[in-house]
Design an enzyme around this catalytic site. Structure first.
Site, PDB file in Angstrom:
ATOM      1  N   CYS A   2       0.835  -1.191   0.000  1.00 55.05           N
ATOM      2  CA  CYS A   2       0.000   0.000   0.000  1.00 55.05           C
ATOM      3  C   CYS A   2       0.871   1.244   0.000  1.00 55.05           C
ATOM      4  O   CYS A   2       2.090   1.182  -0.063  1.00 55.05           O
ATOM      5  CB  CYS A   2      -0.906   0.001   1.231  1.00 55.05           C
ATOM      6  N   ARG A  53      -4.774   1.393  -0.875  1.00 58.37           N
ATOM      7  CA  ARG A  53      -4.663  -0.033  -0.599  1.00 58.37           C
ATOM      8  C   ARG A  53      -4.485  -0.890  -1.840  1.00 58.37           C
ATOM      9  O   ARG A  53      -5.195  -0.715  -2.835  1.00 58.37           O
ATOM     10  CB  ARG A  53      -5.908  -0.516   0.161  1.00 58.37           C
ATOM     11  N   LEU A  54      -3.521  -1.805  -1.749  1.00 56.53           N
ATOM     12  CA  LEU A  54      -3.409  -2.932  -2.665  1.00 56.53           C
ATOM     13  C   LEU A  54      -3.841  -4.150  -1.864  1.00 56.53           C
ATOM     14  O   LEU A  54      -3.139  -4.582  -0.947  1.00 56.53           O
ATOM     15  CB  LEU A  54      -1.971  -3.097  -3.169  1.00 56.53           C
ATOM     16  N   GLY A  82       2.578  -2.879   3.827  1.00 60.68           N
ATOM     17  CA  GLY A  82       3.455  -4.036   3.922  1.00 60.68           C
ATOM     18  C   GLY A  82       2.746  -5.305   4.318  1.00 60.68           C
ATOM     19  O   GLY A  82       1.532  -5.442   4.139  1.00 60.68           O
ATOM     20  N   GLU A  83       3.530  -6.236   4.862  1.00 62.29           N
ATOM     21  CA  GLU A  83       3.011  -7.526   5.294  1.00 62.29           C
ATOM     22  C   GLU A  83       3.679  -7.940   6.598  1.00 62.29           C
ATOM     23  O   GLU A  83       4.888  -7.736   6.777  1.00 62.29           O
ATOM     24  CB  GLU A  83       3.289  -8.618   4.243  1.00 62.29           C
ATOM     25  N   ASP A 106      -3.743  -8.583   8.576  1.00 60.40           N
ATOM     26  CA  ASP A 106      -2.598  -8.335   9.443  1.00 60.40           C
ATOM     27  C   ASP A 106      -2.601  -6.893   9.946  1.00 60.40           C
ATOM     28  O   ASP A 106      -2.011  -6.592  10.985  1.00 60.40           O
ATOM     29  CB  ASP A 106      -1.286  -8.671   8.736  1.00 60.40           C
ATOM     30  N   SER A 383      11.023 -12.694  -4.686  1.00 58.94           N
ATOM     31  CA  SER A 383      12.262 -12.272  -5.326  1.00 58.94           C
ATOM     32  C   SER A 383      13.469 -12.833  -4.574  1.00 58.94           C
ATOM     33  O   SER A 383      13.420 -13.062  -3.371  1.00 58.94           O
ATOM     34  CB  SER A 383      12.338 -10.736  -5.345  1.00 58.94           C
ATOM     35  N   GLY A 384      14.572 -12.997  -5.301  1.00 54.84           N
ATOM     36  CA  GLY A 384      15.820 -13.446  -4.695  1.00 54.84           C
ATOM     37  C   GLY A 384      16.722 -12.305  -4.265  1.00 54.84           C
ATOM     38  O   GLY A 384      17.887 -12.530  -3.911  1.00 54.84           O
TER      39      GLY A 384
END
Length: 619
Positions: A2, A53-54, A82-83, A106, A383-384
């Site tokens: 977001c 918001r996403l 975020g998460e 969350d 992602s790495g």
């Protein structure tokens, strides 16, 4: 993922001031790309918070800003980006302490965690995040950024409070935040040093990774709640390898929780291949079907591929082999070099960065186009990123001259040309800025932050310093790039190698153990070798692809020629016009290298930035 914004003013009644609410909405609107699914603004007497918001988890719930009230009176309001990957465990603990939840998000867990533990909640979170909590009881604002700085957060102190947001553009929508850059800010923009808390623009600051801010009527206080610490590593090699593997399995599993389509970014290198393989195994165990994976390459067959000092082979064959090996549903995104110079693409890149994105040149529009293609079928990508900084993947970890140099190792011979771009700038300007002196000062500051382990051998101590520099400076530039380009298209990118538990553990593994087989990233290779094709296990570190198409460089040269003929070009006073003419007069090679066109990229991006952002430069 977001976008968040906010404004605190202890001398205005923001909740009843129409102009203040209008400003807050304008700030929020600047982050529409970060959060295309919903928006919201909530105001209190001294604060107004905004959110874009996403939707990732609990698509129907989790509306923000989120407010908790008791007896009809607001207690605390949260705007969160975020998460939090351990939100389920935290929810269970909070329920056991008497908290009740209305959603599965969350976000609500973070809000209740604040109510339970205050700013102590930061020690309990595992994730990537930037958030603000307005406490109506004390009229205080709390700003928090995650430990590794995956998610951005900027702030500006006003005479009576602060303005904050996920990106500088959000703050510039506030009339009290100027667009000025002084000599120090220009040095920061032109050199690859990435100073914590420095945000280039005068007065603008970035909340540093692992930091929280308290905003009170009396002023702003800052506290580091997390930083890398030096600890003795007592595990033997087999235990260390097993611990790394166990952590990665848990991390990837946690980061695959989403209520929207998820995929993996796959280059065919060790890092992204390991993440993709672990993701594929996790999905198989859950009975969820094949993992989606995406790779990028260039479609122009005339350009072909020519090995260079850092790229021995193209990514595509390795990415295909990994996809077959793990049973991934793989997509190759093919880019035409003409797309990289499309004015609409470059404008989107600039608007996402708010700064001249000169370093890495075409990789910025390339990433943007890759993420735009990924977003058509996925909302979350693994992602790495950050494995090279953590496990020692770059050439400067093994180059004796870089290790011994009294500067940032990536700015030494053999590497510095990839982060150049000053070749066309005016000599008088460069003398005035004294970028070497600025770099030296920033290097000394960075070195002073490195934790000390008593009794550590000198060679090990130096490699601890090199690793710390990479984890606190270099990786921040990559995380910023990935965040801005992915969020520009509403794609959430997660970075398993930034999990603080893994970072803390591997940071303290002795260098001799990290390179036990004489190669780069020995620990990561040993921990994941059974998951990968032998060719990928043997493959040496290869960076993100850059176009070698001379047509791309010719297009840049054409733009620079046009700029040179414009007497009103804002970048003109910053350029050495004779050097520009000399560059345009030289014939480009049959293969275009990113480092050979760095000066052109810098000139073009600087001009676009000065034009679009109406920047006042004070030097």
């Amino acid at each position: 993922m977001c976008g968040i914004v906010g404004w605190v003013d202890y001398e205005r009644d923001l909740d009843t001031d129409p102009s203040a609410l209008s400003v807050a909405r304008a700030m929020t609107d600047t982050l529409a790309c970060r959060g295309p699914d919903a928006e919201g603004v909530l105001a209190a007497r001294r604060a107004v918070l905004g959110h874009r918001r996403l939707s990732i988890i609990d698509l129907e719930g989790g509306v923000q800003p989120m407010r908790y009230a008791e007896g009809g009176s607001a207690v605390a309001t949260l705007t969160f980006c975020g998460e939090v990957y351990n939100h389920r465990e935290l929810r269970a603990e909070l329920i056991s302490r008497g908290h009740a939840f209305r959603t599965r998000s969350d976000t609500e867990v973070v809000l209740h965690a604040y109510l339970e533990w205050g700013e102590g909640l930061v020690d309990r979170l595992n994730g990537m995040y930037a958030f603000a909590v307005w406490d109506a009881r004390t009229e205080e604002l709390l700003l928090v950024r995650d430990r590794m700085g995956v998610k951005p957060l900027y702030w500006f102190e006003t005479p009576h409070g602060v303005v904050f947001g996920s990106e500088p553009k959000a703050l510039f929508a506030h009339p009290g935040v100027p667009r000025r850059v002084d000599a120090e800010g220009l040095c920061e923009a032109l050199d690859m040093v990435k100073t914590p808390e420095h945000a280039v623009f005068t007065g603008l600051r970035e909340v540093r990774p692992g930091q929280l801010l308290r905003v009170r009527r009396q002023g702003v206080t800052r506290r580091r709640y997390w930083r890398l610490e030096a600890r003795e590593h007592t595990d033997d090699l087999p235990t260390t390898i097993a611990t790394v593997r166990g952590l990665l399995e848990d991390i990837v599993s946690r980061q695959m929780v989403a209520d929207v389509p998820l995929c993996s970014l796959l280059s065919g290198g060790l890092d992204s291949s390991a993440v993709t393989a672990l993701a594929a195994r996790t999905m198989a165990e859950r009975g969820e079907g094949p993992v989606r994976s995406f790779s990028v390459d260039f479609a122009n067959p005339a350009a072909g591929f020519s090995p260079d000092a850092v790229r021995e082979a193209a990514d595509t064959p390795f990415a295909r082999e990994v996809a077959r090996h793990v049973g991934a549903e793989h997509t190759e995104v093919l880019l035409d070099s003409a797309e990289l110079v499309d004015p609409r693409v470059r404008e989107a890149v600039l608007r996402a960065t708010d700064l001249p994105p000169a370093f890495w040149g075409d990789m910025w529009p390339s990433l943007y186009l890759l993420f735009r293609a990924v977003r058509q079928s996925s909302t979350v990508a693994l992602s790495g990123e950050s494995a090279d900084e953590l496990f020692g993947g770059y050439m400067w970890f093994r180059n004796p001259n870089a290790i011994a140099a009294d500067t940032f190792p990536w700015l030494t011979s053999g590497s510095a040309r990839y982060f150049g771009g000053l070749g066309l700038l005016d000599r008088g300007l460069l003398d005035k800025l004294d970028i070497p002196g600025y770099r030296a000062g920033r290097y000394r500051e960075a070195l002073a932050e490195v934790p000390v382990l008593a009794g550590e051998e000198a060679g090990e101590r130096r490699m601890r310093e090199i690793t710390h520099l990479n984890l606190t400076r270099f990786v921040q530039t990559l995380l910023d790039r990935k965040d801005r380009m992915s969020m520009a298209v509403g794609l959430e990118v997660r970075v398993p190698f930034c999990d603080h538990r893994l970072v803390e553990y591997v940071f303290n593994v002795p260098w001799a153990m990290k390179t036990f087989d004489g190669r780069e990233k020995s620990l990561l290779r040993a921990a994941t070798a059974d998951l990968l094709p032998a060719s990928v296990v043997r493959r040496v570190k290869t960076p993100y692809p850059a176009t070698q198409d001379p047509g791309y460089e010719l297009a840049l040269r054409g733009r620079l020629d046009t700029l040179l003929s414009d007497p009103n070009a804002p970048v003109r006073p910053f350029l050495d016009l004779e050097r520009v003419r000399g560059t345009l007069g030289r014939r480009p090679g049959d293969v275009s290298r990113s480092y050979s066109r760095g000066g052109i990229e810098m000139a073009l991006w600087l001009d676009a930035w000065l034009r679009s952002y109406d920047v006042t430069v004070d030097i």
